[in-house]
Motif scaffolding. Sequence first.
Motif, PDB file in Angstrom:
ATOM      1  N   ARG A  31       0.229   0.660   9.333  1.00 33.55           N
ATOM      2  CA  ARG A  31       0.517  -0.755   9.538  1.00 33.55           C
ATOM      3  C   ARG A  31       1.126  -1.006  10.918  1.00 33.55           C
ATOM      4  O   ARG A  31       1.707  -2.057  11.164  1.00 33.55           O
ATOM      5  N   ARG A  32       1.015   0.007  11.778  1.00 30.08           N
ATOM      6  CA  ARG A  32       1.456  -0.109  13.169  1.00 30.08           C
ATOM      7  C   ARG A  32       2.910  -0.539  13.284  1.00 30.08           C
ATOM      8  O   ARG A  32       3.277  -1.360  14.130  1.00 30.08           O
ATOM      9  N   GLY A  33       3.724   0.007  12.375  1.00 33.21           N
ATOM     10  CA  GLY A  33       5.160  -0.244  12.450  1.00 33.21           C
ATOM     11  C   GLY A  33       5.581  -1.619  12.010  1.00 33.21           C
ATOM     12  O   GLY A  33       6.758  -1.976  12.093  1.00 33.21           O
ATOM     13  N   ALA A  34       4.633  -2.432  11.491  1.00 32.65           N
ATOM     14  CA  ALA A  34       4.971  -3.803  11.097  1.00 32.65           C
ATOM     15  C   ALA A  34       5.492  -3.894   9.674  1.00 32.65           C
ATOM     16  O   ALA A  34       5.765  -4.980   9.188  1.00 32.65           O
ATOM     17  N   GLY A  35       5.643  -2.746   9.008  1.00 33.02           N
ATOM     18  CA  GLY A  35       6.129  -2.750   7.635  1.00 33.02           C
ATOM     19  C   GLY A  35       5.076  -3.300   6.706  1.00 33.02           C
ATOM     20  O   GLY A  35       3.891  -3.256   6.977  1.00 33.02           O
ATOM     21  N   ALA A  36       5.507  -3.886   5.593  1.00 30.17           N
ATOM     22  CA  ALA A  36       4.576  -4.396   4.576  1.00 30.17           C
ATOM     23  C   ALA A  36       4.674  -5.908   4.481  1.00 30.17           C
ATOM     24  O   ALA A  36       4.627  -6.489   3.413  1.00 30.17           O
ATOM     25  N   SER A  37       4.823  -6.565   5.624  1.00 25.74           N
ATOM     26  CA  SER A  37       4.959  -8.013   5.646  1.00 25.74           C
ATOM     27  C   SER A  37       3.767  -8.675   4.975  1.00 25.74           C
ATOM     28  O   SER A  37       2.615  -8.341   5.236  1.00 25.74           O
ATOM     29  N   GLY A  38       4.038  -9.660   4.114  1.00 24.62           N
ATOM     30  CA  GLY A  38       2.978 -10.381   3.422  1.00 24.62           C
ATOM     31  C   GLY A  38       2.637  -9.823   2.061  1.00 24.62           C
ATOM     32  O   GLY A  38       1.961 -10.484   1.279  1.00 24.62           O
ATOM     33  N   LEU A  39       3.067  -8.613   1.739  1.00 21.26           N
ATOM     34  CA  LEU A  39       2.813  -8.038   0.417  1.00 21.26           C
ATOM     35  C   LEU A  39       3.907  -8.488  -0.542  1.00 21.26           C
ATOM     36  O   LEU A  39       5.084  -8.421  -0.230  1.00 21.26           O
TER      37      LEU A  39
END
Length: 300
Positions: A21-29
């Motif tokens: 996720r390219r270090g963006a975490g699981a934003s939106g899940l």
Amino acid sequence: MIIDLQNTSSREISAELTKARRGAGASGLVLTLIISTTDEHFDAAIEAARASATAHPSRVIVVTHVDDDQARLDAKIQVGDGLPGDLVVLRLHGPLQQHADSILLPILLPDSPTIAWWPNEGPDDLAADPIGQLADRRITDAAGCQDPQQALLNRARHHAAGDTDLTWTRLTRWRALLVAAVDQVQADVTAAKVVSAPDNAPATLLAAWLSVKLGVPVERVDGARVGVSEVRLTTTEGDIIIERPANGTANYSVPGQPPRKVALRRRPLTDLLTEELERMDPDEVFESTVAYLLASSERA
């Protein structure tokens, strides 16, 4: 992106998920869905989870067990490529089957609900199961078990807040139509009858629910059609009848009103799962229904 990991660890899986996720975490899940299944039912479970994720972007973790003397964890990670979330497939070899909770914990989404789903056979006591202990809600499907009636009783015997079963979800439209029909008739219901295929688990729950809600005896009758095919409520003003002769539509008859057709299709697994992922609160009506079912079986 697909990542294959052989003889891996939870820490490595978590690191690869973050990297993917390219270090963006699981934003939106919005939730984690854990599916405990077998190779035999793997494809159907994955298909339903993928479809439901379009409405509820999720981290889907599929857990399968492999009989083996050696403890080993294999994983396949899929992120992107049109997938509305993350898909992680875990194969637990040998003794690792007993430690599913410690393996899963590091890869659950933080600060969001966790739901566990057993599409077919599952543990009797869901809340005490290692996977079940991680979940806010626990979903089973007695209709997918070898003995659906016994599976319902096992679920009822060990029911805990947050447990539900897709046999109950299959009845959502039936229950809504029956409630609407009773509300339209200013007369007492004196008896009820449920017609279904033999050994039909949803019909068992429907009969129990009617007994609890109406306080009347409910007759179970075996029919020739698939699933629940008819419900008849006897009132002092005449019979309320909902009859489904074919998939998709049903005949709806209420005393004092002309008969009409209503939509009452057999719902696919995807729809059932999507509905259950929409609620996080315990289902008190389901709880009272399975409690009645269990008490009735113990009196018999």
